[in-house]
Design a protein around this motif. Structure first.
Motif, short mmCIF file in Angstrom:
data_model
loop_
_atom_site.label_atom_id
_atom_site.label_comp_id
_atom_site.label_asym_id
_atom_site.label_seq_id
_atom_site.Cartn_x
_atom_site.Cartn_y
_atom_site.Cartn_z
N HIS A 1 49.40 40.22 39.95
CA HIS A 1 48.91 40.50 38.61
C HIS A 1 47.43 40.16 38.49
O HIS A 1 46.70 40.82 37.74
N LEU A 2 46.99 39.15 39.21
CA LEU A 2 45.55 38.86 39.25
C LEU A 2 44.78 40.07 39.78
O LEU A 2 43.75 40.48 39.20
N MET A 3 45.25 40.65 40.87
CA MET A 3 44.56 41.78 41.48
C MET A 3 44.52 43.00 40.56
O MET A 3 43.47 43.64 40.38
N THR A 4 45.65 43.32 39.95
CA THR A 4 45.72 44.47 39.05
C THR A 4 44.77 44.29 37.87
O THR A 4 44.04 45.21 37.48
N THR A 5 44.77 43.09 37.30
CA THR A 5 43.91 42.81 36.15
C THR A 5 42.44 42.85 36.54
O THR A 5 41.59 43.36 35.80
N ALA A 6 42.13 42.33 37.71
CA ALA A 6 40.74 42.33 38.18
C ALA A 6 40.22 43.75 38.35
O ALA A 6 39.07 44.05 37.99
N CYS A 7 41.07 44.64 38.86
CA CYS A 7 40.65 46.04 39.03
C CYS A 7 40.44 46.71 37.68
O CYS A 7 39.48 47.47 37.49
N ALA A 8 41.32 46.42 36.73
CA ALA A 8 41.16 46.99 35.39
C ALA A 8 39.86 46.52 34.76
O ALA A 8 39.14 47.31 34.13
N TYR A 9 39.53 45.23 34.93
CA TYR A 9 38.32 44.70 34.30
C TYR A 9 37.07 45.31 34.91
O TYR A 9 36.09 45.59 34.22
N LYS A 10 37.12 45.53 36.21
CA LYS A 10 35.98 46.16 36.88
C LYS A 10 35.76 47.57 36.32
O LYS A 10 34.61 47.97 36.04
N ARG A 11 36.83 48.32 36.15
CA ARG A 11 36.69 49.69 35.69
C ARG A 11 36.29 49.77 34.22
O ARG A 11 35.57 50.66 33.81
N ILE A 12 36.76 48.81 33.43
CA ILE A 12 36.49 48.84 32.00
C ILE A 12 35.09 48.33 31.67
O ILE A 12 34.37 48.91 30.86
N THR A 13 34.69 47.25 32.33
CA THR A 13 33.41 46.60 31.98
C THR A 13 32.33 46.77 33.03
O THR A 13 31.15 46.52 32.75
N GLY A 14 32.71 47.13 34.25
CA GLY A 14 31.75 47.19 35.34
C GLY A 14 31.49 45.85 35.99
O GLY A 14 30.76 45.77 36.98
N LYS A 15 32.11 44.79 35.48
CA LYS A 15 31.89 43.45 36.01
C LYS A 15 32.84 43.17 37.18
O LYS A 15 34.00 43.56 37.14
N ASP A 16 32.33 42.48 38.18
CA ASP A 16 33.15 42.18 39.36
C ASP A 16 33.50 40.70 39.47
O ASP A 16 33.94 40.24 40.53
N SER A 17 33.33 39.94 38.39
CA SER A 17 33.58 38.49 38.45
C SER A 17 35.03 38.18 38.79
O SER A 17 35.31 37.33 39.65
#
Length: 658
Positions: free
Chosen positions: A151-167
């Protein structure tokens, strides 16, 4: 994006970015707004609670060394929090909520501080190590560590696509590297541990899609290879036999659907035919013989596996929250965990990407409209864990979960899962290919499209669906006008209707069109107008004769919605006293429940008139009636039940031939 299959070699369609589509009025807009305004903040407050029941965010603070303390709550709270973060990310995407985005960034910083140098991230073990407890990593399958990773990985990918941030993506990549070392060691030893609720297959493949780094695709293949090394596996965890031998769906509802969604993700990238055989066979077993009419799966609280060699060592046979035999679908004790249905929705979306057939979106829509939104109150702050098809006045036994929604659940995995799928629900409206738009779930929306053939345009969909079957698509804001195909989904329940293009009827629909796509070819997009009319008569549905509890009973459906009886709408001592005639007629009536408008059905049925009062406590008694009496009742959509007090509820109704 739900899943980013734009570059997946074996994907025939993909979704459009979350920023490019919005529910703008009507049914789904209302459900989304309740989720964003009430449910997302309510769940966040639960996770911020520092009491031992939750303690979720506090566990991260202790793991990061910011606070002192011990781990409290469930071991899978980390993964549930990531799911909530994903739901919150969709609020950021849809509403531009900068304050919430800042809060998410703060949570991401906290998570990164808790992560260990080697990439490991699961607060229960980190806190134990910090406190000198020596809680070994991956020593207990029920610690859900890899579930948390996924779930960490899925959420991280969503955040990258939504905000452009890779944190958060950086945290997820470090976690994936930890798993790589783990699987390589397991393969070297020739033995692996069971991983329950395997969300990590989906997560790893999504990392590959997001980063383009092929090592993550290789890691997903490595993970499945290691899976087959489990010794003494069980049907409860789907690892009794090698993956590529699977032909039936077994065991825990969430563990199975997460597994097959991940397998479908891998097939979308590598096209291994053995995996496709597994997916098709298991899907058919699930939908044809183990699927509830309300979209639920995983019928049993607990039981024994129906497959494999029987053993008197019951630990090898026990299953829970699970599938049983074919047609084993009880009503009062139906488990139907919300997460299992959501897992099934995710699996069906991937099956559609592999092979865009209407049957997959039929399942998605049935599951979304009847169970997923039923798992939360109309007010948005009370939840079901299980989703039964009948509630009675009194049970002599106690079930694991209450048959009424609660604001707090000791196992809180379902509410954030429900919140994220409602948050992303608009992305289920369409899928696209190089030159085609596929209609998925219908609902009033505005969506921007840019196809690979150069077409760029907006569709404004206007409809009161699911209450009404009239759906209008208007094409505007055309940047590039080239021919496209619009694939209209004709639902499996449809038996009549029509399709009109630019005012000219091009087709009359009948039963032969049900559960299929009708292609409307547009040579000119600008100003085009497509109208799909789906007739919505009330229909009575019967189940297979092997489904014991529904013999000589019917369910009432209208369009994509399942209806039910509930105590406030039936003037009888018990709902089971009511019988529905085969000749029943129904009147659609606007009705308000908990401040929300629904379309109810009113009808007339019959009840037995006993010569003497029926003994309602007797296990058996002699039938002694003097005739039948007419009784008028109201039926409400299943998703709206349990919003008016703790009364009875029934989906399946005794049938009277008259």
């Amino acid at each position: 994006m739900l899943i980013d299959t734009r570059k997946s070699k074996y994907a025939k369609v993909h979704s459009i970015p979350v920023q490019d589509i919005d529910w703008n009025e009507g049914f789904w807009k209302e459900r989304y707004d309740v989720c964003a305004d009430v449910t997302v903040p309510h769940i966040r407050n639960q996770f911020e609670d520092t009491s031992p029941t939750f303690h979720v965010v506090e566990n991260f603070r202790v793991a990061a060394g910011i606070h002192e303390g011990t781990h409290e709550g469930t071991p899978f709270g980390d993964g549930d929090f990531y799911k909530w973060m994903e739901a919150a990310m969709y609020v950021v995407a849809k509403r531009g909520d900068k304050e919430l985005e800042k809060d998410l960034d703060d949570y991401i910083e906290l998570i990164s501080k808790a992560q260990q140098p080697d990439g490991y991230i699961s607060t229960k073990q980190i806190i134990a190590d910090r406190n000198g407890g020596g809680n070994s990593r991956l020593g207990n399958v029920n610690d859900f560590e890899v579930y948390n990773f996924g779930h960490l990985m899925t959420t991280a990918c969503a955040y990258k696509r939504i905000t452009g941030k890779d944190s958060l993506l950086k945290v997820a990549e470090k976690a994936a590297d930890y798993l790589k070392n783990l699987y390589e060691e397991e393969i070297r030893k020739g033995e692996a541990l069971t991983e329950v609720c395997p969300s990590h297959y989906m997560g790893i493949v999504e990392l590959y899609r997001t980063t383009g780094n092929r090592k993550y695709l290789e890691l997903a293949e490595l993970a499945l290879q290691a899976r087959d090394l489990v010794k003494n596996g069980t049907d409860d965890n789907q690892d009794r036999i090698p993956l590529r031998e699977h032909r039936k769906i077994v065991g825990h509802g969430v563990r199975s659907t997460y597994l097959y969604a991940g397998v479908a993700d891998l097939y979308l990238e590598n096209g291994e035919e053995a995996l496709k055989t597994v997916l098709d066979s298991v899907w058919e077993n699930c939908i044809d013989k183990k699927f509830y009419i309300n979209g639920g799966i995983g019928a049993l609280y607990s039981g024994t596996s129906p497959y494999g060699k029987f053993s008197f060592d019951m630990s090898k046979n026990v299953v829970h929250q699970a599938f049983g035999y074919e047609y084993q679908l009880p009503n009062i004790t139906a488990y139907n965990e919300t997460c299992a249905t959501i897992g099934n929705i995710m699996w069906n979306l991937r099956m559609f990407a592999i092979d865009p057939q209407a049957k997959y979106f039929d399942i998605i829509e049935r599951s979304m409209l009847n169970l997923t939104i039923a798992s939360v109150s109309l007010s948005g702050d009370r939840y079901f864990y299980q989703n039964a098809l009948r509630r009675v006045k009194h049970l002599d036994h106690e079930l694991m979960w209450p048959l009424e929604r609660k604001g707090t659940l000791t196992c809180f995995c379902c509410p954030p899962n429900m919140a994220r799928i409602i948050g992303e629900s608009s992305e289920y409206a369409y899928m696209i290919s190089d030159d085609s738009v596929y209609a998925g779930m219908y609902g009033a929306n505005t969506a921007k499209f840019r196809l690979n053939n150069g077409a760029a345009f907006t569709i404004a969909q206007k409809t009161e669906y699911p209450w009404d079957g009239r759906i209008v698509m208007e094409f505007k804001d055309v940047e590039t006008d080239v021919p496209i195909a619009v694939k209209l989904r004709i639902p499996g329940w449809a038996a009549g209707g029509s399709i009109t293009v630019n005012g000219e009827k091009i087709a009359d629909l009948n039963k032969s069109h049900a559960s299929s796509y009708f292609s409307v070819d547009l040579s000119k997009i600008d100003g085009a107008r497509i109208e799909l009319l789906l007739e919505m008569p009330v229909r009575l549905t019967v189940a297979h004769s092997y489904l014991e509890e529904t013999v000589n009973q019917v369910a009432v459906e209208r369009g994509p919605l399942v209806y039910c009886l509930e105590t406030p709408d039936v003037p009888l001592p018990e709902l089971a006293d009511f019988m529905l005639p085969t000749s029943a007629t129904f009147e659609t009536v606007p009705y308000e429940i908990s401040g929300k408008q629904v379309l109810a059905l009113e009808t007339e049925g019959v009840t037995m008139k006993w010569k003497q009062d029926k003994d309602r406590g007797a296990l058996y008694q002699t039938l002694d009636v003097q005739g039948l009496e007419r009784v008028r009742v109201r039926m409400i959509p299943y998703f709206a039940w349990d919003n008016r007090g703790n009364g009875e509820m029934m989906v399946w109704l005794p049938l009277y031939f008259g």
